[in-house]
Design a protein around this motif. Structure first.
Motif, PDB file in Angstrom:
ATOM      1  N   SER A 100       0.846  -1.197   0.000  1.00  0.00           N
ATOM      2  CA  SER A 100       0.000   0.000   0.000  1.00  0.00           C
ATOM      3  C   SER A 100       0.880   1.245   0.000  1.00  0.00           C
ATOM      4  N   VAL A 101       0.439   2.264  -0.719  1.00  0.00           N
ATOM      5  CA  VAL A 101       1.146   3.542  -0.790  1.00  0.00           C
ATOM      6  C   VAL A 101       0.178   4.665  -0.412  1.00  0.00           C
ATOM      7  N   ALA A 102       0.738   5.794  -0.036  1.00  0.00           N
ATOM      8  CA  ALA A 102      -0.097   6.931   0.358  1.00  0.00           C
ATOM      9  C   ALA A 102      -0.876   7.491  -0.824  1.00  0.00           C
ATOM     10  N   SER A 103      -0.253   7.505  -2.014  1.00  0.00           N
ATOM     11  CA  SER A 103      -0.908   8.071  -3.193  1.00  0.00           C
ATOM     12  C   SER A 103      -0.686   7.163  -4.395  1.00  0.00           C
ATOM     13  N   ILE A 104      -1.747   6.563  -4.884  1.00  0.00           N
ATOM     14  CA  ILE A 104      -1.637   5.713  -6.067  1.00  0.00           C
ATOM     15  C   ILE A 104      -1.292   6.564  -7.289  1.00  0.00           C
ATOM     16  N   THR A 105      -1.769   7.810  -7.322  1.00  0.00           N
ATOM     17  CA  THR A 105      -1.459   8.722  -8.437  1.00  0.00           C
ATOM     18  C   THR A 105       0.037   8.984  -8.502  1.00  0.00           C
ATOM     19  N   ASP A 106       0.659   9.273  -7.369  1.00  0.00           N
ATOM     20  CA  ASP A 106       2.109   9.502  -7.342  1.00  0.00           C
ATOM     21  C   ASP A 106       2.867   8.234  -7.720  1.00  0.00           C
ATOM     22  N   PHE A 107       2.391   7.083  -7.262  1.00  0.00           N
ATOM     23  CA  PHE A 107       3.071   5.842  -7.583  1.00  0.00           C
ATOM     24  C   PHE A 107       2.970   5.537  -9.075  1.00  0.00           C
ATOM     25  N   ILE A 108       1.810   5.765  -9.662  1.00  0.00           N
ATOM     26  CA  ILE A 108       1.635   5.562 -11.102  1.00  0.00           C
ATOM     27  C   ILE A 108       2.574   6.485 -11.882  1.00  0.00           C
ATOM     28  N   ALA A 109       2.736   7.731 -11.418  1.00  0.00           N
ATOM     29  CA  ALA A 109       3.669   8.658 -12.080  1.00  0.00           C
ATOM     30  C   ALA A 109       5.089   8.107 -12.032  1.00  0.00           C
ATOM     31  N   LYS A 110       5.452   7.480 -10.919  1.00  0.00           N
ATOM     32  CA  LYS A 110       6.787   6.879 -10.788  1.00  0.00           C
ATOM     33  C   LYS A 110       6.945   5.720 -11.776  1.00  0.00           C
ATOM     34  N   LEU A 111       5.918   4.891 -11.909  1.00  0.00           N
ATOM     35  CA  LEU A 111       5.958   3.798 -12.888  1.00  0.00           C
ATOM     36  C   LEU A 111       6.103   4.349 -14.304  1.00  0.00           C
ATOM     37  N   ASP A 112       5.318   5.385 -14.617  1.00  0.00           N
ATOM     38  CA  ASP A 112       5.380   5.999 -15.951  1.00  0.00           C
ATOM     39  C   ASP A 112       6.766   6.584 -16.214  1.00  0.00           C
ATOM     40  N   GLN A 113       7.331   7.241 -15.214  1.00  0.00           N
ATOM     41  CA  GLN A 113       8.662   7.836 -15.351  1.00  0.00           C
ATOM     42  C   GLN A 113       9.714   6.755 -15.637  1.00  0.00           C
ATOM     43  N   GLN A 114       9.558   5.590 -15.011  1.00  0.00           N
ATOM     44  CA  GLN A 114      10.510   4.494 -15.217  1.00  0.00           C
ATOM     45  C   GLN A 114      10.117   3.592 -16.384  1.00  0.00           C
ATOM     46  N   LYS A 115       9.043   3.978 -17.089  1.00  0.00           N
ATOM     47  CA  LYS A 115       8.560   3.240 -18.257  1.00  0.00           C
ATOM     48  C   LYS A 115       8.233   1.779 -17.919  1.00  0.00           C
ATOM     49  N   LEU A 116       7.590   1.607 -16.752  1.00  0.00           N
ATOM     50  CA  LEU A 116       7.139   0.285 -16.333  1.00  0.00           C
ATOM     51  C   LEU A 116       5.643   0.177 -16.580  1.00  0.00           C
ATOM     52  N   SER A 117       5.237  -0.888 -17.231  1.00  0.00           N
ATOM     53  CA  SER A 117       3.818  -1.045 -17.548  1.00  0.00           C
ATOM     54  C   SER A 117       3.062  -1.589 -16.353  1.00  0.00           C
ATOM     55  N   TYR A 118       1.787  -1.265 -16.302  1.00  0.00           N
ATOM     56  CA  TYR A 118       0.900  -1.738 -15.238  1.00  0.00           C
ATOM     57  C   TYR A 118      -0.490  -1.896 -15.826  1.00  0.00           C
ATOM     58  N   ILE A 119      -1.286  -2.708 -15.139  1.00  0.00           N
ATOM     59  CA  ILE A 119      -2.641  -2.997 -15.602  1.00  0.00           C
ATOM     60  C   ILE A 119      -3.592  -2.995 -14.412  1.00  0.00           C
ATOM     61  N   ASN A 120      -4.887  -3.023 -14.733  1.00  0.00           N
ATOM     62  CA  ASN A 120      -5.861  -3.231 -13.668  1.00  0.00           C
ATOM     63  C   ASN A 120      -6.137  -4.737 -13.594  1.00  0.00           C
ATOM     64  N   TRP A 121      -7.034  -5.154 -12.689  1.00  0.00           N
ATOM     65  CA  TRP A 121      -7.289  -6.580 -12.506  1.00  0.00           C
ATOM     66  C   TRP A 121      -7.761  -7.247 -13.795  1.00  0.00           C
ATOM     67  N   GLU A 122      -8.583  -6.542 -14.571  1.00  0.00           N
ATOM     68  CA  GLU A 122      -9.119  -7.111 -15.809  1.00  0.00           C
ATOM     69  C   GLU A 122      -8.070  -7.194 -16.908  1.00  0.00           C
ATOM     70  N   GLY A 123      -6.966  -6.446 -16.777  1.00  0.00           N
ATOM     71  CA  GLY A 123      -5.906  -6.481 -17.775  1.00  0.00           C
ATOM     72  C   GLY A 123      -5.800  -5.244 -18.631  1.00  0.00           C
ATOM     73  N   THR A 124      -6.612  -4.223 -18.345  1.00  0.00           N
ATOM     74  CA  THR A 124      -6.539  -2.977 -19.103  1.00  0.00           C
ATOM     75  C   THR A 124      -5.286  -2.208 -18.701  1.00  0.00           C
ATOM     76  N   ALA A 125      -4.491  -1.824 -19.708  1.00  0.00           N
ATOM     77  CA  ALA A 125      -3.239  -1.114 -19.453  1.00  0.00           C
ATOM     78  C   ALA A 125      -3.498   0.298 -18.920  1.00  0.00           C
ATOM     79  N   LYS A 126      -2.640   0.724 -18.021  1.00  0.00           N
ATOM     80  CA  LYS A 126      -2.617   2.088 -17.493  1.00  0.00           C
ATOM     81  C   LYS A 126      -3.944   2.546 -16.892  1.00  0.00           C
ATOM     82  N   ALA A 127      -4.635   1.602 -16.229  1.00  0.00           N
ATOM     83  CA  ALA A 127      -5.911   1.940 -15.607  1.00  0.00           C
ATOM     84  C   ALA A 127      -6.014   1.206 -14.274  1.00  0.00           C
ATOM     85  N   PRO A 128      -6.260   1.932 -13.199  1.00  0.00           N
ATOM     86  CA  PRO A 128      -6.427   1.236 -11.916  1.00  0.00           C
ATOM     87  C   PRO A 128      -7.796   0.566 -11.816  1.00  0.00           C
TER      88      PRO A 128
END
Length: 157
Positions: A100-128
Motif C-alpha cells: 500500500s502507498v499513500a498516493s496511487i497517483t504519485d506511484f503511477i507517475a513513478k511507474l510511468d517515469q521508469q517506463k514500467l507497464s501496469y494494468i488493472n485486474w481485468e488487464g486494461t493497461a494504465k488503468a487502476p
C-alpha cells in the motif's frame, strides 16, 4: 464399579479434557507474519527494483553469503530476496505480493517515469481497478515476473 459405569466415567473425562484443550487452543494468539521469501534470478537487479521503486529499506543480512538481500516491511515483517531462480517462469496474477502507498497517483507517475507497464485486474493497461470499497489498485511484474499489487488502502478493515 460396574463396566458400564466405568465406560461412562471414562467418556465424561475424555470429553471434558477435549473441551478444555479446545478452549485453551482458541485462547492462543494467532500467528503473525515473519517474512516473505522471493526467489529471484538476478539478486542485484531485483534488490535495486524493490529498493528504488517501493522505497523498501535494506536491513542486515545475517547469512552474508551473497545470495540474500533482506528488506524491512515495517510491522508486517521482512522480505528476503534469494538468488538462484531460473529466468522465464510464468506466474499467475492471483499469486501476488501487495503493497500500500499513500498516493496511487504519485506511484503511477513513478511507474510511468521508469517506463514500467501496469494494468488493472481485468488487464486494461494504465488503468487502476477501483474496488467496491473505493480502494484503487494496479498490478505489474518485478524483473522475474512475480506479480505485485500496489493500492492506496489506508488501513485494514
Amino acid at each position: 464399579m460396574k463396566p458400564i459405569t466405568a465406560i461412562l466415567t471414562f467418556a465424561v473425562i475424555l470429553l471434558s479434557l477435549n473441551r478444555s484443550a479446545a478452549q485453551t487452543a482458541s485462547n492462543q494468539p494467532g500467528a503473525t507474519l515473519n517474512h516473505i521469501a522471493v526467489y529471484v534470478s538476478d539478486l542485484n537487479r531485483s534488490a535495486a527494483f524493490y529498493e528504488t521503486l517501493l522505497n523498501l529499506q535494506k536491513i542486515e543480512e545475517p547469512f552474508k553469503d551473497g545470495r540474500h538481500v533482506w528488506f524491512s516491511l515495517g510491522a508486517a515483517g521482512q522480505m528476503h530476496l534469494i538468488s538462484g531462480a531460473k529466468s522465464g517462469v510464468k506466474y499467475d496474477k492471483n499469486e501476488h505480493l501487495c503493497f500500500s502507498v499513500a498516493s496511487i497517483t504519485d506511484f503511477i507517475a513513478k511507474l510511468d517515469q521508469q517506463k514500467l507497464s501496469y494494468i488493472n485486474w481485468e488487464g486494461t493497461a494504465k488503468a487502476p481497478t477501483i474496488r467496491v470499497d473505493g480502494v484503487k489498485q494496479i498490478y505489474f511484474q518485478d524483473p522475474d515476473g512475480h506479480w505485485l499489487e500496489v493500492n492506496d488502502q489506508k488501513k485494514f478493515q
